[in-house]
Motif scaffolding. Structure first.
Motif, short mmCIF file in Angstrom:
data_model
loop_
_atom_site.label_atom_id
_atom_site.label_comp_id
_atom_site.label_asym_id
_atom_site.label_seq_id
_atom_site.Cartn_x
_atom_site.Cartn_y
_atom_site.Cartn_z
N ASP A 152 -6.33 5.14 -5.93
CA ASP A 152 -6.48 6.13 -7.00
C ASP A 152 -5.94 5.66 -8.34
OD1 ASP A 152 -7.24 7.75 -4.88
OD2 ASP A 152 -5.38 8.89 -4.85
N LEU A 153 -4.85 4.91 -8.31
CA LEU A 153 -4.17 4.52 -9.54
C LEU A 153 -4.51 3.10 -10.01
CD1 LEU A 153 -0.70 6.10 -8.75
CD2 LEU A 153 -2.50 7.01 -10.24
N ALA A 154 -5.47 2.46 -9.37
CA ALA A 154 -5.81 1.08 -9.73
C ALA A 154 -6.25 0.96 -11.19
CB ALA A 154 -6.89 0.54 -8.80
N ALA A 155 -7.02 1.91 -11.68
CA ALA A 155 -7.50 1.84 -13.07
C ALA A 155 -6.34 2.02 -14.06
CB ALA A 155 -8.57 2.90 -13.32
N SER A 207 0.87 -1.17 0.00
CA SER A 207 0.00 0.00 0.00
C SER A 207 0.91 1.22 0.00
CB SER A 207 -0.90 -0.02 1.23
OG SER A 207 -1.85 1.01 1.15
N VAL A 208 0.97 1.90 -1.14
CA VAL A 208 1.93 3.00 -1.31
C VAL A 208 1.31 4.20 -2.01
CG1 VAL A 208 3.96 1.51 -1.43
CG2 VAL A 208 2.75 2.06 -3.51
N THR A 232 -2.88 0.14 -3.80
CA THR A 232 -2.82 -1.01 -2.90
C THR A 232 -2.88 -2.24 -3.78
OG1 THR A 232 -3.90 0.21 -1.13
CG2 THR A 232 -3.93 -2.19 -0.97
N TRP A 233 -1.93 -3.15 -3.54
CA TRP A 233 -1.83 -4.37 -4.35
C TRP A 233 -1.57 -5.55 -3.45
CZ3 TRP A 233 3.28 -6.49 -6.06
CH2 TRP A 233 3.14 -7.62 -6.87
N ASP A 234 -2.32 -6.62 -3.68
CA ASP A 234 -2.14 -7.87 -2.95
C ASP A 234 -1.70 -8.91 -3.98
OD1 ASP A 234 -2.45 -10.40 -1.73
OD2 ASP A 234 -4.04 -9.64 -0.43
N SER A 235 -0.46 -9.35 -3.90
CA SER A 235 0.07 -10.28 -4.91
C SER A 235 -0.52 -11.69 -4.77
CB SER A 235 1.59 -10.34 -4.86
OG SER A 235 2.03 -10.88 -3.64
N ILE A 275 5.98 -10.69 -19.73
CA ILE A 275 4.89 -10.52 -18.77
C ILE A 275 3.94 -11.71 -18.89
CG2 ILE A 275 2.86 -9.13 -18.17
CD1 ILE A 275 5.43 -7.69 -17.46
N GLY A 276 3.66 -12.34 -17.76
CA GLY A 276 2.73 -13.47 -17.73
C GLY A 276 1.60 -13.23 -16.76
N ASP A 277 1.95 -12.89 -15.53
CA ASP A 277 0.95 -12.72 -14.48
C ASP A 277 1.38 -11.61 -13.51
OD1 ASP A 277 -1.22 -13.07 -12.84
OD2 ASP A 277 -0.60 -15.01 -12.06
N PRO A 278 1.34 -10.36 -13.97
CA PRO A 278 1.85 -9.26 -13.16
C PRO A 278 1.09 -8.98 -11.87
CG PRO A 278 0.79 -8.42 -15.13
CD PRO A 278 0.84 -9.91 -15.26
N LEU A 279 -0.14 -9.44 -11.79
CA LEU A 279 -0.89 -9.22 -10.55
C LEU A 279 -0.45 -10.15 -9.44
CD1 LEU A 279 -4.46 -8.54 -11.94
CD2 LEU A 279 -2.80 -6.89 -11.06
N HIS A 280 0.36 -11.15 -9.78
CA HIS A 280 0.85 -12.10 -8.78
C HIS A 280 2.38 -12.18 -8.71
CE1 HIS A 280 -3.32 -13.47 -9.50
NE2 HIS A 280 -3.29 -13.63 -8.19
N ARG A 281 3.08 -11.49 -9.61
CA ARG A 281 4.55 -11.56 -9.66
C ARG A 281 5.15 -10.17 -9.45
NH1 ARG A 281 4.58 -15.26 -15.01
NH2 ARG A 281 3.90 -17.20 -14.03
N PRO A 282 5.84 -9.97 -8.33
CA PRO A 282 6.39 -8.65 -8.02
C PRO A 282 7.33 -8.06 -9.08
CG PRO A 282 6.41 -10.01 -6.06
CD PRO A 282 6.03 -10.90 -7.21
N ALA A 283 8.18 -8.88 -9.69
CA ALA A 283 9.09 -8.34 -10.71
C ALA A 283 8.33 -7.80 -11.91
CB ALA A 283 10.09 -9.41 -11.15
N GLU A 284 7.26 -8.48 -12.28
CA GLU A 284 6.44 -8.01 -13.40
C GLU A 284 5.69 -6.73 -13.03
OE1 GLU A 284 4.04 -11.17 -15.06
OE2 GLU A 284 5.78 -12.50 -15.19
N MET A 285 5.19 -6.65 -11.80
CA MET A 285 4.51 -5.43 -11.36
C MET A 285 5.51 -4.27 -11.33
SD MET A 285 1.79 -3.81 -10.57
CE MET A 285 0.53 -5.02 -10.21
N ALA A 286 6.72 -4.52 -10.87
CA ALA A 286 7.76 -3.48 -10.85
C ALA A 286 8.04 -2.99 -12.27
CB ALA A 286 9.03 -4.02 -10.20
#
Length: 111
Positions: A32-35, A4-5, A21-24, A62-73
Motif C-alpha cells: 500500500d505504501l510503496a508509492a 514485510s511490515v 514490502t522491501w527487498d534490500s 542518502i545514496g542508495d536507500p533501496l539497498h541500505r537499511p540505515a537510509e531506508m530507516a
C-alpha cells in the motif's frame, strides 16, 4: 534483507497506516505504501540527503536507500512512521541539537 511490515504513523504524520514490502537486495518496494515511500526515496536521492534526527535538525546523507537499511530507516522516520524491530536496529545515531544550551535557551528555541 526482506522486510514485510504494516507501518503505523507517528503523531503528526501526513500518511496513513499501510503495508510495505522491501527487498534490500533487489531494491523492490511493494504494498500500500510503496508509492509514498518510493516517491520520498527518489526525492532524497535527488537531494543526496534527508532531514533527520531530533527535530529534524540533522542532515542524513542518502545514496542508495533501496539497498541500505540505515537510509531506508531514515526515510521512514522522515515520513513519521514507527520503525519495525527489523529496521529499528539500523536507526542512525544523531547528536542532540540542544547539548550545551542553558535551560533558558532550550525554552526559547523554536524549531
Amino acid at each position: 534483507m526482506q522486510l514485510s511490515v504494516k507501518l503505523e504513523p507517528l503523531r503528526g504524520s501526513l500518511y496513513p497506516a499501510g503495508s510495505l514490502t522491501w527487498d534490500s537486495e533487489t531494491g523492490e518496494l511493494s504494498g500500500d505504501l510503496a508509492a509514498v515511500v518510493g516517491s520520498q526515496v527518489e526525492q532524497a536521492r535527488k537531494w543526496g540527503k534527508i532531514a533527520a534526527g531530533p527535530q529534524f535538525a540533522c542532515d542524513f546523507p542518502i545514496g542508495d536507500p533501496l539497498h541500505r537499511p540505515a537510509e531506508m530507516a531514515a526515510i521512514l522516520l522522515f515520513l513519521k512512521y514507527r520503525l519495525s524491530a527489523e529496521l529499528e536496529r539500523f536507526t542512525p545515531e544523531f547528536p542532540d541539537p540542544l547539548i550545551g544550551m542553558s535551560a533558558v535557551d532550550r525554552r526559547e528555541i523554536v524549531f
